[in-house]
Design an enzyme around this catalytic site. Sequence first.
Site, PDB file in Angstrom:
ATOM      1  N   SER A 143       0.838  -1.241   0.212  1.00 38.21           N
ATOM      2  CA  SER A 143       0.141  -0.146   0.438  1.00 38.21           C
ATOM      3  C   SER A 143       0.682   1.409  -0.233  1.00 38.21           C
ATOM      4  CB  SER A 143      -0.611  -0.304   1.506  1.00 38.21           C
ATOM      5  OG  SER A 143      -1.321   1.617   1.495  1.00 38.21           O
ATOM      6  N   HIS A 157      -2.693   7.255  -5.032  1.00 34.51           N
ATOM      7  CA  HIS A 157      -2.531   5.756  -3.277  1.00 34.51           C
ATOM      8  C   HIS A 157      -2.647   4.640  -5.146  1.00 34.51           C
ATOM      9  CE1 HIS A 157      -5.551   2.552  -2.136  1.00 34.51           C
ATOM     10  NE2 HIS A 157      -4.453   3.660  -1.290  1.00 34.51           N
ATOM     11  N   ARG A 161      -3.017  -7.010  -3.054  1.00 34.19           N
ATOM     12  CA  ARG A 161      -3.184  -7.177  -1.601  1.00 34.19           C
ATOM     13  C   ARG A 161      -4.246  -8.695  -1.601  1.00 34.19           C
ATOM     14  NH1 ARG A 161      -6.954  -3.692  -0.898  1.00 34.19           N
ATOM     15  NH2 ARG A 161      -9.577  -4.255  -1.604  1.00 34.19           N
ATOM     16  N   ALA A 311      -2.294  -4.627  15.989  1.00 41.43           N
ATOM     17  CA  ALA A 311      -2.082  -3.707  14.360  1.00 41.43           C
ATOM     18  C   ALA A 311      -0.592  -2.644  14.618  1.00 41.43           C
ATOM     19  CB  ALA A 311      -2.974  -2.792  14.209  1.00 41.43           C
TER      20      ALA A 311
END
Length: 353
Positions: A143, A157, A161, A311
């Site tokens: 990303s 952007h 994935r 995370a």
Amino acid sequence: MEPVDQNLTCDEFMDQSITPLDELKATGSSTRSIFEVFILSVQKRFCVALETIEKKSNESIVDSEQNGYSGRCFVADRWQRKEGGGGISCVLQDGKVFEKAGVNVSVVTGQLSKEAVVQMKKQHKDIDLEEGRELPFFAAGISSVIHPRNPHVPTIHFNYRYFEIQGQKGSTEWWFGGGTDLTPYVYDENSFKHFHSTLADACDRHDKSYYPKFKAECDDYFYIKHRGERRGVGGIFFDDLNKPSLADCFGFIKSCAQAVIPCYLPLVEANYLKSYSPDQRRWQLLRRGRYVEFNLVYDRGTKFGFATPGARIESILISLPLHASWEYMHSPVEGSDQDKLMKILKQPKDWVC
């Protein structure tokens, strides 16, 4: 899908691979290993391409706002996750061309919480997921968000994935997702057409229906509902891609990722030396405020990251700009370049004939 090259070295990556290189080679025919090597290679190529422009800017940019900056390089921050896996976050910050550039790779394993499974079930209606219990998962992706300093250069952007999860009765469900989109600060039809045409060519090599379908999905996804406007001029976006075959899906992902440099770098090269006014800089910062609003309120990847145990917040928020602004009741002057851009953000148009 070609297996991992047994002569591969970590010199082809920004840092050591997340999975030990010997293990990647030993499991070189698995989708997990092939995809990890792929995203690490994409990360390296994109970072090197951006660094080349940044270093070249030393000789060409002279501006009071940028005095003291030098051509920066990416800092590669390799991290591990105690629940399983890790990643490499590459960041170039306070450069002459790129105010903040982040290119993040993550390869993580673990257990999805019951809450995360419920949320995923809503987003992936075609995937057979069993609610009411934690589910083992594997997720790998790249990303990137590039925020330039010059308002004439758009923000890009992209995210690609691969996901595996243990579904009903132990079956393995898998899918790919991703996309590439553009957020400009100056209205420039030629740039928008180049960007979209490059992505359309990448899609058309696999299925002529992909580009119009995924372009529409991109316009729908990057919609700031509370503002009634899109984040930018779109691109492509897709999720739950698991047909016609794993090899076909991966081939399509490769084409999309390989299109990032040719769709974006010409826009950087053509615009990063242009002069700009304080008003254009002000408008850029206001649009970045909208970028922040979308990412924190609506973006699925951000929500999934926050809901994933262990995370890494710095990597999740790598997409946010270094500077952004909000002004009360700001509205572009009617008929201005900014007003022209706003009309496109409220009503998307087709850029590929």
